[in-house]
Design a protein around this motif. Structure first.
Motif, PDB file in Angstrom:
ATOM      1  N   ILE A   1      -4.806 -11.140 -24.786  1.00 47.33           N
ATOM      2  CA  ILE A   1      -4.907  -9.715 -25.369  1.00 47.33           C
ATOM      3  C   ILE A   1      -4.780  -9.554 -26.838  1.00 47.33           C
ATOM      4  O   ILE A   1      -5.684  -9.225 -27.591  1.00 47.33           O
ATOM      5  CB  ILE A   1      -4.373  -8.571 -24.593  1.00 47.33           C
ATOM      6  N   SER A   2      -3.533 -10.125 -27.377  1.00 43.95           N
ATOM      7  CA  SER A   2      -3.541 -10.046 -28.769  1.00 43.95           C
ATOM      8  C   SER A   2      -2.656 -11.264 -29.019  1.00 43.95           C
ATOM      9  O   SER A   2      -1.901 -11.855 -28.108  1.00 43.95           O
ATOM     10  CB  SER A   2      -2.496  -8.927 -28.941  1.00 43.95           C
ATOM     11  N   GLU A   3      -2.545 -11.593 -30.537  1.00 40.70           N
ATOM     12  CA  GLU A   3      -1.752 -13.125 -30.900  1.00 40.70           C
ATOM     13  C   GLU A   3      -0.619 -12.754 -30.556  1.00 40.70           C
ATOM     14  O   GLU A   3       0.402 -13.954 -30.587  1.00 40.70           O
ATOM     15  CB  GLU A   3      -2.162 -13.361 -32.086  1.00 40.70           C
ATOM     16  N   GLU A   4       0.183 -11.489 -30.536  1.00 40.70           N
ATOM     17  CA  GLU A   4       1.547 -11.496 -30.429  1.00 40.70           C
ATOM     18  C   GLU A   4       2.064 -11.353 -29.104  1.00 40.70           C
ATOM     19  O   GLU A   4       3.334 -11.290 -28.898  1.00 40.70           O
ATOM     20  CB  GLU A   4       2.144 -10.092 -31.228  1.00 40.70           C
ATOM     21  N   SER A   5       1.075 -11.852 -28.075  1.00 43.92           N
ATOM     22  CA  SER A   5       1.583 -11.854 -26.822  1.00 43.92           C
ATOM     23  C   SER A   5       0.881 -12.540 -25.954  1.00 43.92           C
ATOM     24  O   SER A   5      -0.229 -13.020 -26.238  1.00 43.92           O
ATOM     25  CB  SER A   5       1.626 -10.325 -26.097  1.00 43.92           C
ATOM     26  N   ASN A   6       1.833 -13.317 -24.885  1.00 46.82           N
ATOM     27  CA  ASN A   6       0.787 -13.984 -23.826  1.00 46.82           C
ATOM     28  C   ASN A   6       0.245 -13.049 -22.627  1.00 46.82           C
ATOM     29  O   ASN A   6      -0.313 -13.680 -21.886  1.00 46.82           O
ATOM     30  CB  ASN A   6       1.833 -14.872 -23.282  1.00 46.82           C
ATOM     31  N   MET A   7       0.483 -11.819 -22.875  1.00 43.92           N
ATOM     32  CA  MET A   7      -0.251 -11.116 -21.604  1.00 43.92           C
ATOM     33  C   MET A   7      -1.593 -11.136 -21.685  1.00 43.92           C
ATOM     34  O   MET A   7      -2.238 -11.280 -22.980  1.00 43.92           O
ATOM     35  CB  MET A   7       0.318  -9.556 -21.941  1.00 43.92           C
ATOM     36  N   ASP A   8      -2.505 -11.267 -20.538  1.00 45.03           N
ATOM     37  CA  ASP A   8      -3.806 -11.562 -20.412  1.00 45.03           C
ATOM     38  C   ASP A   8      -4.505 -10.854 -19.401  1.00 45.03           C
ATOM     39  O   ASP A   8      -5.591 -11.217 -19.124  1.00 45.03           O
ATOM     40  CB  ASP A   8      -4.001 -13.159 -20.315  1.00 45.03           C
ATOM     41  N   SER A   9      -3.877  -9.738 -19.076  1.00 42.54           N
ATOM     42  CA  SER A   9      -4.502  -8.941 -18.004  1.00 42.54           C
ATOM     43  C   SER A   9      -4.130  -7.431 -17.995  1.00 42.54           C
ATOM     44  O   SER A   9      -3.312  -7.222 -18.730  1.00 42.54           O
ATOM     45  CB  SER A   9      -4.127  -9.396 -16.446  1.00 42.54           C
ATOM     46  N   PHE A  10      -4.612  -6.412 -17.121  1.00 42.39           N
ATOM     47  CA  PHE A  10      -4.314  -5.248 -17.143  1.00 42.39           C
ATOM     48  C   PHE A  10      -4.222  -4.563 -15.628  1.00 42.39           C
ATOM     49  O   PHE A  10      -4.715  -5.189 -14.727  1.00 42.39           O
ATOM     50  CB  PHE A  10      -5.381  -4.545 -17.912  1.00 42.39           C
ATOM     51  N   LEU A  11      -3.229  -3.518 -15.894  1.00 43.21           N
ATOM     52  CA  LEU A  11      -3.076  -2.959 -14.439  1.00 43.21           C
ATOM     53  C   LEU A  11      -3.583  -1.441 -15.163  1.00 43.21           C
ATOM     54  O   LEU A  11      -3.240  -1.033 -15.788  1.00 43.21           O
ATOM     55  CB  LEU A  11      -1.713  -2.831 -14.126  1.00 43.21           C
ATOM     56  N   VAL A  12      -4.311  -0.619 -14.025  1.00 44.99           N
ATOM     57  CA  VAL A  12      -4.938   0.650 -13.803  1.00 44.99           C
ATOM     58  C   VAL A  12      -3.767   1.500 -13.298  1.00 44.99           C
ATOM     59  O   VAL A  12      -3.522   1.384 -12.128  1.00 44.99           O
ATOM     60  CB  VAL A  12      -6.111   0.872 -13.653  1.00 44.99           C
ATOM     61  N   PHE A  13      -3.078   2.514 -14.049  1.00 43.67           N
ATOM     62  CA  PHE A  13      -2.494   3.394 -13.175  1.00 43.67           C
ATOM     63  C   PHE A  13      -2.388   4.899 -14.127  1.00 43.67           C
ATOM     64  O   PHE A  13      -2.948   4.916 -15.096  1.00 43.67           O
ATOM     65  CB  PHE A  13      -0.935   3.119 -13.155  1.00 43.67           C
ATOM     66  N   ALA A  14      -1.412   5.894 -13.516  1.00 39.91           N
ATOM     67  CA  ALA A  14      -1.472   7.032 -14.371  1.00 39.91           C
ATOM     68  C   ALA A  14      -0.823   6.831 -15.770  1.00 39.91           C
ATOM     69  O   ALA A  14      -0.067   6.122 -15.876  1.00 39.91           O
ATOM     70  CB  ALA A  14      -0.569   7.923 -13.429  1.00 39.91           C
ATOM     71  N   PRO A  15      -1.508   7.838 -16.537  1.00 38.24           N
ATOM     72  CA  PRO A  15      -0.879   7.738 -18.202  1.00 38.24           C
ATOM     73  C   PRO A  15       0.521   8.177 -18.196  1.00 38.24           C
ATOM     74  O   PRO A  15       1.192   8.919 -17.449  1.00 38.24           O
ATOM     75  CB  PRO A  15      -1.709   8.709 -18.973  1.00 38.24           C
ATOM     76  N   SER A  16       1.244   7.327 -18.720  1.00 34.20           N
ATOM     77  CA  SER A  16       2.666   7.616 -19.089  1.00 34.20           C
ATOM     78  C   SER A  16       3.246   8.497 -19.891  1.00 34.20           C
ATOM     79  O   SER A  16       4.429   9.160 -20.122  1.00 34.20           O
ATOM     80  CB  SER A  16       3.609   6.016 -19.267  1.00 34.20           C
ATOM     81  N   ILE A  17       2.274   8.619 -21.052  1.00 33.39           N
ATOM     82  CA  ILE A  17       2.566   9.601 -22.175  1.00 33.39           C
ATOM     83  C   ILE A  17       2.108  11.095 -22.035  1.00 33.39           C
ATOM     84  O   ILE A  17       2.392  11.761 -23.109  1.00 33.39           O
ATOM     85  CB  ILE A  17       2.527   8.921 -23.630  1.00 33.39           C
ATOM     86  N   LEU A  18       1.118  11.051 -21.195  1.00 29.87           N
ATOM     87  CA  LEU A  18       0.578  12.479 -21.078  1.00 29.87           C
ATOM     88  C   LEU A  18       1.004  13.328 -19.892  1.00 29.87           C
ATOM     89  O   LEU A  18       1.414  12.787 -18.670  1.00 29.87           O
ATOM     90  CB  LEU A  18      -1.165  12.236 -20.836  1.00 29.87           C
ATOM     91  N   ASP A  19       1.051  14.470 -20.055  1.00 34.12           N
ATOM     92  CA  ASP A  19       1.148  15.431 -18.964  1.00 34.12           C
ATOM     93  C   ASP A  19       0.032  15.663 -18.149  1.00 34.12           C
ATOM     94  O   ASP A  19      -1.021  15.459 -18.557  1.00 34.12           O
ATOM     95  CB  ASP A  19       1.552  16.955 -19.388  1.00 34.12           C
ATOM     96  N   LYS A  20       0.144  15.814 -16.622  1.00 30.67           N
ATOM     97  CA  LYS A  20      -0.901  15.819 -15.817  1.00 30.67           C
ATOM     98  C   LYS A  20      -2.027  16.687 -16.332  1.00 30.67           C
ATOM     99  O   LYS A  20      -3.272  16.497 -16.468  1.00 30.67           O
ATOM    100  CB  LYS A  20      -0.499  16.320 -14.444  1.00 30.67           C
ATOM    101  N   LYS A  21      -1.749  17.880 -16.952  1.00 29.66           N
ATOM    102  CA  LYS A  21      -2.794  18.853 -17.495  1.00 29.66           C
ATOM    103  C   LYS A  21      -3.309  18.319 -18.600  1.00 29.66           C
ATOM    104  O   LYS A  21      -4.640  18.729 -18.721  1.00 29.66           O
ATOM    105  CB  LYS A  21      -1.943  20.220 -17.892  1.00 29.66           C
TER     106      LYS A  21
END
Length: 193
Positions: free
Chosen positions: A118-138
């Motif tokens: 995904i980026s040159e700074e990491s070997n991560m190459d996939s994604f997981l979809v889930f609830a947002p971590s930094i937002l309140d539900k509202k």
């Protein structure tokens, strides 16, 4: 006291008002060329030093402009937050939304193999979809943009492709609670057992 939005605002203006109220920082914009005739391309809206200094948060706009049969309670946009200054993370989120909209539901627990770093700074190459971590539900559900549907915001979390098999075999909860899992660290240890 809540303020009523003027009726003449466009859906994207209403969405941006919603984000401005949350983040209160001027973002950068990265637009994708649409792959669907007559529908605007997906834009990555990138906030630097959000939620903390040295981190970035990116949110898409344009995924929700198309429909998908799985979307019963609103149409999604994506949010990604990582401990990095590289805007590529957010740009790739927009690219994914732009290229997969109409085909991928981006539902919680979906995994997406990007098939390259995904980026040159990491070997991560996939994604997981889930609830947002930094937002309140509202702030991530039932966002009214003046259309016949509301927008919801789904979290996009970078993972390693080999972790997709781990999630499929052990379940999302076991993966999420694994001691090696840090949702913001783009160079965390691989989860394999």
């Amino acid at each position: 006291m809540s303020q009523e939005l003027p009726e003449n605002k466009t859906p994207v203006e209403k969405f941006m008002d919603h984000l401005d109220r949350i983040f209160q920082v001027e973002p950068e914009y990265f637009r994708n060329v649409s792959e669907i005739d007559g529908i605007a391309g997906v834009t990555s809206i990138v906030y630097k030093d959000v939620p903390e200094k040295g981190m970035i948060t990116g949110i898409t706009y344009g995924l929700s402009l198309v429909d998908h049969p799985a979307w019963e309670f609103g149409r999604p946009e994506l949010i990604i937050t990582v401990d990095s200054k590289d805007t590529t993370w957010a740009q790739v989120a927009g690219y994914l939304a732009n290229s997969l909209r109409g085909n991928c539901p981006f539902s919680y627990s979906n995994t997406i193999n990007f098939r390259e770093k995904i980026s040159e700074e990491s070997n991560m190459d996939s994604f997981l979809v889930f609830a947002p971590s930094i937002l309140d539900k509202k702030d991530f559900t039932n966002i009214d943009v003046g259309l016949d549907y509301n927008i919801t915001i789904a979290g996009l979390y970078p993972i390693y492709a080999s972790e997709i098999a781990y999630i499929n075999q052990n379940g999302l909860e076991k993966f999420w609670k694994h001691p090696n899992f840090d949702m913001y660290d783009v160079n965390r240890k691989l989860i394999s057992e």
